[in-house]
Design an enzyme around this catalytic site. Structure first.
Site, PDB file in Angstrom:
ATOM      1  N   SER A  89      10.581 -36.159 -21.898  1.00 52.50           N
ATOM      2  CA  SER A  89      11.047 -36.137 -23.264  1.00 52.50           C
ATOM      3  C   SER A  89      10.008 -35.674 -24.281  1.00 52.50           C
ATOM      4  O   SER A  89      10.365 -35.344 -25.407  1.00 52.50           O
ATOM      5  CB  SER A  89      11.532 -37.534 -23.664  1.00 52.50           C
ATOM      6  OG  SER A  89      10.462 -38.464 -23.617  1.00 52.50           O
ATOM      7  N   LYS A 146       4.003 -37.824 -30.916  1.00 50.60           N
ATOM      8  CA  LYS A 146       5.434 -37.794 -30.590  1.00 50.60           C
ATOM      9  C   LYS A 146       6.193 -38.660 -31.603  1.00 50.60           C
ATOM     10  O   LYS A 146       5.743 -39.771 -31.928  1.00 50.60           O
ATOM     11  CB  LYS A 146       5.627 -38.339 -29.170  1.00 50.60           C
ATOM     12  CG  LYS A 146       7.041 -38.254 -28.617  1.00 50.60           C
ATOM     13  CD  LYS A 146       7.039 -38.763 -27.172  1.00 50.60           C
ATOM     14  CE  LYS A 146       8.396 -38.669 -26.521  1.00 50.60           C
ATOM     15  NZ  LYS A 146       8.362 -39.138 -25.111  1.00 50.60           N
ATOM     16  N   SER A 148       7.998 -38.593 -18.710  1.00 48.88           N
ATOM     17  CA  SER A 148       8.148 -37.848 -19.973  1.00 48.88           C
ATOM     18  C   SER A 148       6.869 -37.237 -20.525  1.00 48.88           C
ATOM     19  O   SER A 148       6.929 -36.451 -21.471  1.00 48.88           O
ATOM     20  CB  SER A 148       8.777 -38.748 -21.038  1.00 48.88           C
ATOM     21  OG  SER A 148      10.150 -38.877 -20.803  1.00 48.88           O
TER      22      SER A 148
END
Lengths: 457, 67
Positions: A152, A78, A176
């Site tokens: 997210s 990420k 997330s």
């Protein structure tokens, strides 16, 4: 996608026996990244580096220097996590720093032989659940490109579904990792709070942030988790014997999308048929969760962003900027109130778990929402419109507050063709035990007509 | 500071800083502040109740020997 690419474990076995070349595997993943560039899953693709690493891995393995199940496996990171020599954008148009060194978790993955294929898109600064407020285009759901991939860590989930990598690293401050896992039909693990180091990761809320693996199966998530711990990489064995699952219906299951409800009922029935106990239980004061969460996460985010807000306020996406600004108005007194109530909630969850091996509840009350939606009709029969963000956080954020480990597992798909996901929550400090329970429960949770099955998306 | 006073001050500050879009968010946050404070009151009452119970219990244990 070939059979050896359907899971990390299958690819690892093929690499170990030299039936699959890491170079071929990386090339196949790069081809998938290019073929589905419309999903906006990646911010940075490290094609040359990944191919060079794959050649080195292939040579090492040919010379008998096999490091273990992650050797030669392409994984994504990420883009909130430092990877040496790359920019950490956090999905934002703000000036990005170029990382001088790898975050500890990246170092550990590389030490286990993993190949970093690229950095995935996310909700800007991880401050959202839909991955559509980002400087790099909204992350689209592979099952329906008009829908959000969740967030997210949306890019990580989309990348796994499409075979762009075989493992991903996400972060989870309110859900997330688990929310995009549920929205896309993959597995996402939030370990116990503090178990994995968050150094080298841009914080959202310093006391709530977790980092963890996302993968196609529980076994793959276990392999990644062991590597992230820095220990011997092995897959969890399925827990044996009669397990006891507790469903906290009050607060968590009121209301639910009908497809999510069906997935929960079906999983409970299948677990009972398999000889396990499934009982309803109550988590005291769970309804306090969103207010406690808000009064901790907002000011902690505002603290981190204060210097950037002074200089670059106009470069944030409007929604993220406003949420950060809100944090500046939370009083110290209310922050302390929330921290004290957080202790109460932690005790409540621990108490509820005293009667069972794991909690069983949905990971997400709704299927993936349309991109850009701000409200959602949660229970189609009751016409209950609610804000998308609050609805998506509702079932996950409590366990960020309390620090209990939690894992999202695919639970089939609804009549709309979109995945649904359930969640198991374990005892604090017993993340590996939770993985063993999840391994045992996975087949019962994912199986059934219309199921996406085992996280294969 | 009461929730109403907090909200009035926050809204005035947001207006002064040219952030009128914050108004609905701050109004929502105000509801959350009120809910948080109610939860805190309940918890304090519960804790003081538990303390009183515990004090009564230890008084019984430590009190004069009824024999």
């Amino acid at each position: 996608m070939t059979a050896s690419m359907e899971s990390l474990a299958a690819a690892a076995q093929a690499i170990r026996t030299r039936a699959l070349s890491p170079v071929e595997l990386v090339r196949a993943c790069l081809a998938r990244i290019e073929a589905r560039s419309d999903l906006n899953a990646f911010v940075t693709v490290l094609a040359d580096h990944a191919l060079a690493d794959a050649r080195r891995a292939e040579e090492s393995i040919a010379h008998g220097r096999y490091l273990g199940p992650l050797h030669g496996i392409p994984v994504s990171i990420k883009d909130l996590v430092d990877v040496a020599g790359t920019k950490t954008t956090s999905g934002s148009a703000l000036p990005a720093h170029e990382a001088a060194c790898d975050a500890p978790i990246v170092r550990r993955l590389c030490a286990a032989g993993a190949i970093i294929i690229g950095k995935t898109n996310l909700h800007e600064f991880a401050f959202g659940t839909t991955s559509d407020e980002t400087a790099f285009g909204p992350v689209r759901n592979p099952h329906d490109a008009s829908r959000s991939a969740g967030g997210s860590s949306g890019g990580a989930a989309a990348a796994l579904v499409e075979g762009m990598c075989l493992g991903s690293i996400g972060t989870d401050t309110g859900g997330s990792i688990r929310i995009p896992a549920a929205a896309c039909g993959i597995v996402g693990l939030k370990p116990t709070l503090g178990e994995l180091p968050v150094a080298g990761i841009v914080p959202l809320s310093a006391t709530l942030d977790h980092v963890g693996p996302m993968a196609r199966t529980v076994a793959d998530a276990g392999l990644m988790f062991r590597a992230l711990e820095g220990g011997r990489v092995e897959a969890p064995a399925a827990a044996t014997g009669r397990l006891r699952f507790g469903i906290p219906r009050a607060y968590f299951c009121e209301p639910l999308d009908p497809g999510v409800n069906t997935a929960l009922d079906r999983a409970a029935a299948m677990l009972r048929d398999a000889g396990h106990d499934v009982l309803d239980l109550h988590i005291d004061d769970a309804a306090w969760t969103p207010d406690v969460y808000l009064h901790i996460s907002l000011p902690e985010a505002a603290w981190y962003h204060a210097p950037m807000l002074e200089r670059f306020a106009d470069r944030y996406t409007p929604g993220v900027r406003l949420r950060i600004e809100m944090g500046r108005y939370v009083t110290a007194e209310d922050y302390v109130r929330a921290m004290r109530l957080r202790d109460v909630l932690r005790a409540s969850v621990t108490h509820a778990l005293g009667t069972c091996d794991a909690l069983l509840l949905p990971a997400l009350a709704i299927p993936a929402p349309p991109i850009g939606a701000t409200t959602v009709d949660v229970d189609l029969t009751a016409a209950t419109r609610a804000p998308v963000r609050a609805t998506m956080l509702k079932l996950t954020q409590l366990f960020n507050l309390t620090g209990h480990p939690a894992i999202a597992i695919p639970a089939g798909q609804g009549s709309d063709g979109l995945p649904r996901g359930l969640q198991l929550v374990g005892h604090r400090g017993e993340t590996w035990r939770l993985l063993e329970i999840a391994k045992s429960a996975e087949a019962h949770i994912a199986a059934g007509p219309g199921s996406v099955g085992g996280g294969t998306g | 500071m009461t929730v109403d006073a907090w909200l009035a001050a926050a809204l005035a500050d947001a207006e002064r800083r040219g952030l009128p879009a914050l108004k609905p968010l701050l109004e929502t946050l105000a509801k959350s502040v009120a809910a948080l404070r109610r939860a805190d009151e309940i918890n304090r009452a519960r804790e003081s109740g538990e303390r009183a119970l515990s004090e009564r219990a230890s008084a019984r244990v430590e009190g004069p020997d009824p024999r």
